[in-house]
Design an enzyme around this catalytic site. Structure first.
Site, short mmCIF file in Angstrom:
data_model
loop_
_atom_site.label_atom_id
_atom_site.label_comp_id
_atom_site.label_asym_id
_atom_site.label_seq_id
_atom_site.Cartn_x
_atom_site.Cartn_y
_atom_site.Cartn_z
N SER A 34 -1.76 -24.38 3.21
CA SER A 34 -2.53 -22.97 2.97
C SER A 34 -2.64 -22.64 4.70
CB SER A 34 -3.95 -23.03 2.42
OG SER A 34 -4.66 -23.94 3.12
N THR A 166 -11.10 21.22 -14.92
CA THR A 166 -11.22 20.30 -16.01
C THR A 166 -9.79 20.10 -16.70
OG1 THR A 166 -12.22 21.77 -17.78
CG2 THR A 166 -13.64 20.68 -16.26
N HIS A 167 -9.14 18.89 -16.96
CA HIS A 167 -7.91 19.01 -17.51
C HIS A 167 -6.83 19.38 -16.88
CE1 HIS A 167 -10.39 17.95 -21.49
NE2 HIS A 167 -11.15 19.12 -20.85
N SER A 288 12.37 14.33 4.78
CA SER A 288 13.21 13.77 3.79
C SER A 288 14.73 13.30 4.46
CB SER A 288 13.67 14.66 2.51
OG SER A 288 15.17 14.34 2.20
N LYS A 294 12.06 19.31 3.55
CA LYS A 294 11.00 18.61 2.93
C LYS A 294 9.92 18.11 3.85
CE LYS A 294 10.48 17.25 -0.67
NZ LYS A 294 10.84 16.36 -1.61
N ASN A 296 6.79 15.69 3.16
CA ASN A 296 6.10 14.75 1.93
C ASN A 296 4.58 14.06 2.28
OD1 ASN A 296 8.46 15.28 0.68
ND2 ASN A 296 9.56 13.56 1.48
N GLU A 301 0.52 9.27 -1.15
CA GLU A 301 1.10 8.52 -2.41
C GLU A 301 0.91 7.04 -2.27
OE1 GLU A 301 5.16 9.99 -2.88
OE2 GLU A 301 4.50 11.66 -1.62
N TYR A 328 -15.20 -28.14 -7.48
CA TYR A 328 -14.04 -27.73 -6.51
C TYR A 328 -12.75 -28.21 -7.23
CZ TYR A 328 -10.35 -26.75 -3.18
OH TYR A 328 -9.21 -26.15 -2.50
N GLN A 333 -7.88 -22.35 -3.92
CA GLN A 333 -7.34 -22.08 -2.52
C GLN A 333 -6.65 -20.58 -2.65
OE1 GLN A 333 -5.38 -24.98 0.03
NE2 GLN A 333 -3.61 -24.11 -0.81
N LYS A 336 -7.77 -16.61 -1.20
CA LYS A 336 -7.68 -16.17 0.19
C LYS A 336 -6.82 -15.15 0.29
CE LYS A 336 -8.94 -20.62 1.86
NZ LYS A 336 -8.89 -20.91 0.38
#
Ligand code: ARG
Length: 469
Positions: A34, A166-167, A288, A294, A296, A301, A328, A333, A336
């Site tokens: 690890s 709303t909606h 783009s 464009k 973006n 996102e 344990y 392990q 992490k």
């Protein structure tokens, strides 16, 4: 620090070499090692060792000279890892093994006493708790930073207003400041949750040994104090197997990530040509490769997308924990990588969103135009009737009929309101641009006076949270 992977199986000397006649297979090493990710814990590991040998000295398991030699060796190892000069050996399967091996090379027989009364089981739990405590504090700091940005934006927004939804259908106008602070309050709960989670992280497992404590006269309270832990474990089995603090941190980070995703989603909508509420700064948007026109909202996102990854870390790790017997198990392990990645992901997202928000510009006119649709005042008209004694259900129906007739093309809504017997010109005045939002006057509401008071509460809350960090 490089070269963790380019050692061969032949030069390996495991921590348990006394018991084994043969070395580990390559497949075992590849799965088991690890160091590639837990080397990130080296400062915590060395701090834990300093505290541990300080305790060994105080209880008489190490003398002054040995203690001095090991402290100097730990300092040297930390410097070697800091500057990347540390050389890896075959058996360095994790950061604990690496540090102890190098300390022993430097300090000789005194170094071989470092692991007295300690197991990697209590050691790794100690390291990860120290790291998590520090990291949650750091994430809280960045979250407060984003809250400060939202607050500054809310103050700058003044009386600008937009349609509340709303909606995702236009509902009632609210101040832009109100909308921005709605996100701010969600972040305030995240801050609260992270600080609260931190109290359960802040428990020292050092001295629990492999699982059962020790026959040696260890004093876990001394090492806990030296490490600045708030409290000490109560049960050695629990101390080495408890990863609730990881799961809880992953949850707090995931929910924060979900809130950031929601901010991202709104920025994406608002930056679209269809909404046109915001223009993004060039530094926080992308173009783009094919379409020259464009611009973006990639950061927004990514903020939206990263929430999926955070939720995955949480659910994946819960699945790892379920069904583990005490104490344990090597499954642990796997605590992490998800935690490290969740902290990194949230930190980056907070910083990028903060930059995106603090540099974008609002089109107040486009927002007002959306909010000034005559139908946005429909609830105000119904409430106007209520104030004059009409039961709300009847008032709702009176206005609803006018909306239907107007939508059917009979006449503009304002004209129908003006000529309706129970309404008339006074009521029609509520449809005037900007009128409706000023009528939201109750506690926590979206109108100017209520939002003014809310800004003060938000500022106070932030100052309190700042002090808790
Ligand atoms: N690398 C291990 C982990 O992260 C350290 C503890 C190993 N303990 C053991 N008994 N093998 O969990």
């Amino acid at each position: 620090m490089t070269g963790a992977t380019d050692r061969g199986p032949t030069d390996r000397r495991e921590l348990w070499h006394g018991r084994f006649s043969g070395g580990p297979s390559e497949a075992l090493q590849a799965l088991n090692d690890s160091l590639s990710f837990d080397r990130r814990l080296y400062r915590e590991d060395i701090a834990g060792s300093r505290a541990h040998i300080g305790m060994l000295l105080e209880v008489g398991l190490l003398d002054e000279e040995e203690h001095g030699v090991v402290v100097a060796a730990l300092d040297q190892v930390e410097a070697e890892i800091d500057d990347g000069s540390i050389a890896f050996a075959g058996g360095d399967e994790d950061i604990h093994t690496l540090v102890e091996r190098r300390v022993t090379e430097i300090a000789g027989p005194a170094g071989a006493k470092l692991h007295t009364g300690r197991s990697r089981n209590d050691q790794v739990a100690t390291d990860l708790r120290l790291w998590t405590k520090r990291s949650l504090t750091d994430v809280v700091g960045h979250t407060l930073g984003l809250q400060a940005t939202l607050l500054a934006m809310a103050e700058r927004a003044g009386d600008a207003y937009l349609p509340g939804y709303t909606h995702l259908q236009q509902a009632q106008p609210v101040l832009l400041a109100h909308h921005l602070l709605a996100h701010g309050w969600a972040l305030a709960r995240d801050v609260d949750r992270l600080i609260d989670a931190r109290t359960r992280v802040d428990v020292s497992p050092l001295g629990a040994g492999a699982l059962a404590g020790s026959s040696l006269p260890l004093d876990p309270h001394r090492s806990a104090d030296a490490l600045g832990f708030e409290s000490v474990f109560d049960n050695s089995l629990d101390a080495v197997s408890d990863r609730d603090f990881v799961a809880e941190s992953l949850f707090a980070l995931s929910l924060l990530g979900v809130h950031l995703s929601r901010i991202g989603e709104e920025l994406i909508l608002w930056a679209s040509s269809e909404f046109g509420f915001v223009t993004l700064d060039d530094a926080f948007s992308t173009g783009s490769s094919m379409m020259p026109q464009k611009k973006n909202p990639d950061i927004a996102e990514l903020a939206r997308g990263k929430a999926g990854r955070l939720i995955g870390h949480l659910t994946g790790f819960l699945a790892t924990l379920k069904g583990l017997p005490l104490a344990y198990n090597k499954d642990l392990q796997g605590d992490k990588e998800p935690l490290f990645d969740a902290v990194d992901t949230v930190r980056l997202t907070l910083l990028a969103l903060d930059g995106m928000l603090s540099t974008l510009s609002f089109d107040h006119q486009a927002m007002a135009a959306g909010a000034d649709s005559p139908y946005a005042a429909a609830t105000d008209l119904a409430e106007w009737l209520v104030e004059r004694g009409t039961p709300f259900r009847d008032a709702h129906a009176v206005v609803g009929v006018l909306v239907r007739r107007s939508l059917a093309g009979e006449a503009p809504f304002a004209d129908l309101v003006r000529s309706e017997a129970d309404l008339g010109p006074d009521a029609a005045a509520l449809i005037a641009p900007g009128a409706s939002v000023t009528r939201r006057v109750t506690h926590g509401a979206g109108g100017p006076d209520a939002v003014g008071a809310q800004i003060e509460r938000f500022r106070t809350r932030m100052a309190l949270d700042q002090a808790r960090v």
